[in-house]
Write an enzyme that holds these catalytic residues in place. Structure first.
Site, PDB file in Angstrom:
ATOM      1  CB  VAL A  75      29.327  40.992  34.772  1.00 13.47           C
ATOM      2  CG1 VAL A  75      28.857  39.548  34.600  1.00 13.47           C
ATOM      3  CG2 VAL A  75      28.819  41.579  36.076  1.00 13.47           C
ATOM      4  CE  LYS A  76      32.479  47.713  29.853  1.00 18.39           C
ATOM      5  NZ  LYS A  76      32.932  47.274  28.566  1.00 18.39           N
ATOM      6  CB  SER A 136      46.320  42.558  40.377  1.00 16.71           C
ATOM      7  OG  SER A 136      47.242  43.177  39.508  1.00 16.71           O
ATOM      8  N   GLY A 138      46.060  41.086  34.989  1.00 14.67           N
ATOM      9  CA  GLY A 138      45.661  41.187  33.586  1.00 14.67           C
ATOM     10  C   GLY A 138      45.275  39.826  33.051  1.00 14.67           C
ATOM     11  CE  LYS A 190      43.574  44.808  41.046  1.00 13.54           C
ATOM     12  NZ  LYS A 190      42.692  45.432  40.157  1.00 13.54           N
ATOM     13  CG  HIS A 193      47.718  46.314  43.214  1.00 12.35           C
ATOM     14  ND1 HIS A 193      47.213  46.508  41.942  1.00 12.35           N
ATOM     15  CD2 HIS A 193      48.727  45.425  43.083  1.00 12.35           C
ATOM     16  CE1 HIS A 193      47.896  45.772  41.090  1.00 12.35           C
ATOM     17  NE2 HIS A 193      48.815  45.091  41.753  1.00 12.35           N
ATOM     18  CG  ASN A 194      44.282  48.903  40.407  1.00 17.03           C
ATOM     19  OD1 ASN A 194      44.834  47.849  40.737  1.00 17.03           O
ATOM     20  ND2 ASN A 194      43.239  48.930  39.597  1.00 17.03           N
ATOM     21  CD  GLU A 197      48.366  48.568  37.559  1.00 17.91           C
ATOM     22  OE1 GLU A 197      48.019  47.646  38.322  1.00 17.91           O
ATOM     23  OE2 GLU A 197      47.726  48.860  36.536  1.00 17.91           O
ATOM     24  CE1 TYR A 198      45.487  53.709  37.673  1.00 16.25           C
ATOM     25  CE2 TYR A 198      45.480  56.054  37.182  1.00 16.25           C
ATOM     26  CZ  TYR A 198      44.854  54.829  37.161  1.00 16.25           C
ATOM     27  OH  TYR A 198      43.601  54.726  36.624  1.00 16.25           O
TER      28      TYR A 198
HETATM   29  P1  2AM Z   1      27.623  39.631  27.510  1.00 14.52           P
HETATM   30  O1  2AM Z   1      28.600  38.762  26.813  1.00 14.52           O
HETATM   31  O2  2AM Z   1      26.248  39.069  27.482  1.00 14.52           O
HETATM   32  O3  2AM Z   1      27.665  41.069  27.049  1.00 14.52           O
HETATM   33  C1  2AM Z   1      31.918  41.944  30.129  1.00 14.52           C
HETATM   34  O4  2AM Z   1      31.138  42.885  29.495  1.00 14.52           O
HETATM   35  C2  2AM Z   1      31.110  40.761  30.609  1.00 14.52           C
HETATM   36  O5  2AM Z   1      30.055  41.209  31.478  1.00 14.52           O
HETATM   37  C3  2AM Z   1      30.423  40.001  29.494  1.00 14.52           C
HETATM   38  O6  2AM Z   1      30.501  38.651  29.798  1.00 14.52           O
HETATM   39  C4  2AM Z   1      28.994  40.531  29.553  1.00 14.52           C
HETATM   40  O7  2AM Z   1      28.022  39.642  29.051  1.00 14.52           O
HETATM   41  C5  2AM Z   1      28.815  40.699  31.025  1.00 14.52           C
HETATM   42  N1  2AM Z   1      27.744  41.633  31.387  1.00 14.52           N
HETATM   43  C6  2AM Z   1      27.732  42.972  31.221  1.00 14.52           C
HETATM   44  N2  2AM Z   1      26.595  43.494  31.711  1.00 14.52           N
HETATM   45  C7  2AM Z   1      25.865  42.464  32.199  1.00 14.52           C
HETATM   46  C8  2AM Z   1      24.599  42.364  32.871  1.00 14.52           C
HETATM   47  N3  2AM Z   1      23.860  43.442  33.114  1.00 14.52           N
HETATM   48  N4  2AM Z   1      24.181  41.119  33.232  1.00 14.52           N
HETATM   49  C9  2AM Z   1      24.926  40.029  32.979  1.00 14.52           C
HETATM   50  N5  2AM Z   1      26.137  40.065  32.375  1.00 14.52           N
HETATM   51  C10 2AM Z   1      26.598  41.260  31.995  1.00 14.52           C
END
Ligand code: 2AM
Length: 480
Positions: A75-76, A136, A138, A190, A193-194, A197-198
């Site tokens: 997740v993000k 890594s 992409g 990692k 590594h980035n 990469e830069y």
């Molecule tokens: P989503 O599709 O419900 O937004 C990239 O943003 C990924 O991270 C997506 O799959 C997103 O889910 C997930 N994501 C971002 N914030 C999150 C959170 N607080 N809890 C669960 N998933 C999250």
């Protein structure tokens, strides 16, 4: 599907989806969960006949997995500092009450290594196992085989090894994944590594800029990179540079690269690398120059204004094209070696401070495939550390010593030519400055010590007295 899944993944953004397809394609059954259920449904519907289980709730997801569960979170993550709590922490908190002893949680995002160490400790206290894995490659790498840099306890790595090895890229039959070390070692490596990469990317951009200023057409520059990709500088970044330069805009027929605004973005791992180098007192001037070049590029308005105020020379490059190509090749290759020497020096220093027991040669070997910096010359780095695991600096390995010796005349000429023509080459020149400083038996720091002693009585050592004896001079007073 009645049988329990071998692997679970949370977070079905592009990287997550591609990783799931990769794991599934190696014969594993995979359960998936995404906060927004519609995304899960769409993903499952798009891939009929595959060994995939789409879970609508986290409970259902956890229950669908064989124990010990292996759950990768994709997740993000927006956290920069360890104190920040982000989406990965939110998902971990939701998982904890649902998991059983020895289940494994894997964070495959670009988390800060100290954050990884915090999570590792936190989950261990709860009887759970944690792996912080740098991934890594992409989107394409995630689907076909990335380079994976996992950190955590060796015993947890042993459990994950079959899956990680089967999904990773392979070079000469060897998987591009090893157990990097305990705690945050994987995410740390990692991060560097980035940073590397830069450096690679900026060096390539400086080469391109010299050719452009020398009057090469974009197609001619594309050909140079394509040719280089057949030689000793073969790498993914050189390859995509050639391809990117060839690409035409369908509307105007202009090379698309020439239509792209010259403002670079960054997500922060380069800056983390800089901060970490400063904390460890390790010089990574090429990577610094690369990060700073992105920062200056992003100040487009200021640059446009200054371009009308600040003067410079008129560009006049008359060097024969083929000759210039060879010179820039050598400058690029030598600078790249310096960049890796610096990055590896930082990894070595940090690994020793943290007692991670890192193997620099094997780390270089898992960068040969899958990842963004994959390159032919990484084999030479692996060889260098295999020959001498205690190597103090990559530049001193016989292959690289020889390479720097052979390329340096052209390297110096390119930095001079660019400088005389007012073409910025911050990473080329930072690399050369490092090389010349590192090999200098005597630097002007004697004068620096005199200055420090002058204004602050900081004392100095003398060349004609034993090391460790400190002296102070009564300098003249200069304030009226
Ligand atoms: P989503 O599709 O419900 O937004 C990239 O943003 C990924 O991270 C997506 O799959 C997103 O889910 C997930 N994501 C971002 N914030 C999150 C959170 N607080 N809890 C669960 N998933 C999250």
């Amino acid at each position: 599907m009645s049988q329990k899944s071998d692997f679970g993944l949370i977070g079905l953004a592009v990287m997550g989806q591609n990783l799931v397809l990769n794991v599934e394609s190696r014969g594993f059954q995979v359960s998936v969960f995404n906060r927004t259920t519609a995304t899960t449904d769409e993903f499952i519907a798009k891939h009929p006949g595959k060994k995939l289980v789409g879970a609508k709730t986290l409970e259902e997801f956890v229950q669908s997995l064989a124990t010990p569960r292996k759950i990768q979170i994709m997740v993000k993550s927006n956290a920069v500092k360890d104190s920040d709590r982000d989406a990965v922490d939110a998902v971990i908190e939701q998982l904890i009450p649902l998991l059983e002893k020895d289940d494994i949680v894997i964070d495959g995002g670009n988390s800060y290594y100290l954050t990884t160490e915090r999570r590792d400790k936190y989950l261990a206290e709860k009887g759970l196992r944690f792996i912080g894995a740098g991934v890594s490659g992409g989107e394409e790498g995630a689907r076909k085989g990335p380079s994976i840099m996992p950190g955590g306890p060796a015993s947890t790595w042993e459990v994950m090894k079959p899956i990680f090895e089967s999904i990773s890229a392979k070079v000469d039959g060897e998987p591009c994944v090893i157990h990097i070390g305990t705690g945050g070692a994987g995410h740390y490596v990692k991060m560097i590594h980035n940073g590397i990469e830069y450096g690679d990317m900026q060096l390539i951009c400086e080469a391109y800029n010299i050719f452009k200023n020398a009057g090469f057409t974009t197609d001619e520059i594309a050909k140079v990179f394509t040719d280089w990709n057949d030689g000793d500088m073969q790498s993914y970044l050189i390859q995509i540079t050639g391809k990117a330069l060839e690409q035409k805009d369908p509307e105007t027929g202009t090379p698309i690269v020439e239509l792209i605004v010259d403002k670079a973005g960054q997500k922060g791992t380069g800056q983390w690398t800089l901060l970490n180098a400063a904390e460890n007192a390790v010089v990574i001037s090429t990577i610094n120059a690369a990060v700073e070049a992105r920062i200056l590029s992003s100040k487009k308005k200021a640059r446009v204004a200054a371009s009308k105020e600040l003067t410079g020379p008129t560009v006049n490059i008359t060097t024969d094209k083929a000759e210039l190509v060879q010179k820039v090749h050598d400058a690029l290759y030598a600078s790249k070696v310096i960049s890796y020497a610096q990055g590896l020096d930082l990894i070595k220093t940090m690994g020793e401070a943290k007692n991670w027991g890192l193997d620099l040669g094997r780390i270089a070997s898992i960068w040969r495939g899958g990842c963004i910096i994959r390159a032919r010359f990484l084999n030479k780095i692996t060889d260098a550390y295999r020959e001498n695991a205690e190597l103090s600096n990559l530049m001193l390995a016989p292959f690289f010593k020889d390479l720097l010796s052979k390329t340096q005349q052209n390297w110096r000429e390119v930095v001079s030519l660019a400088t005389l023509n007012g073409i910025p080459v911050p990473a080329f020149s930072a690399s050369l400055g490092y090389y010349d400083s590192y090999r200098a038996e005597r630097l002007p720091a004697n004068l620096l010590q005199a200055q420090r002693d002058f204004f602050g009585a900081h004392t100095y050592e003398r060349t004609d007295k034993p090391e460790g004896e400190f002296f102070h001079t009564e300098w003249p007073e200069v304030i009226g």
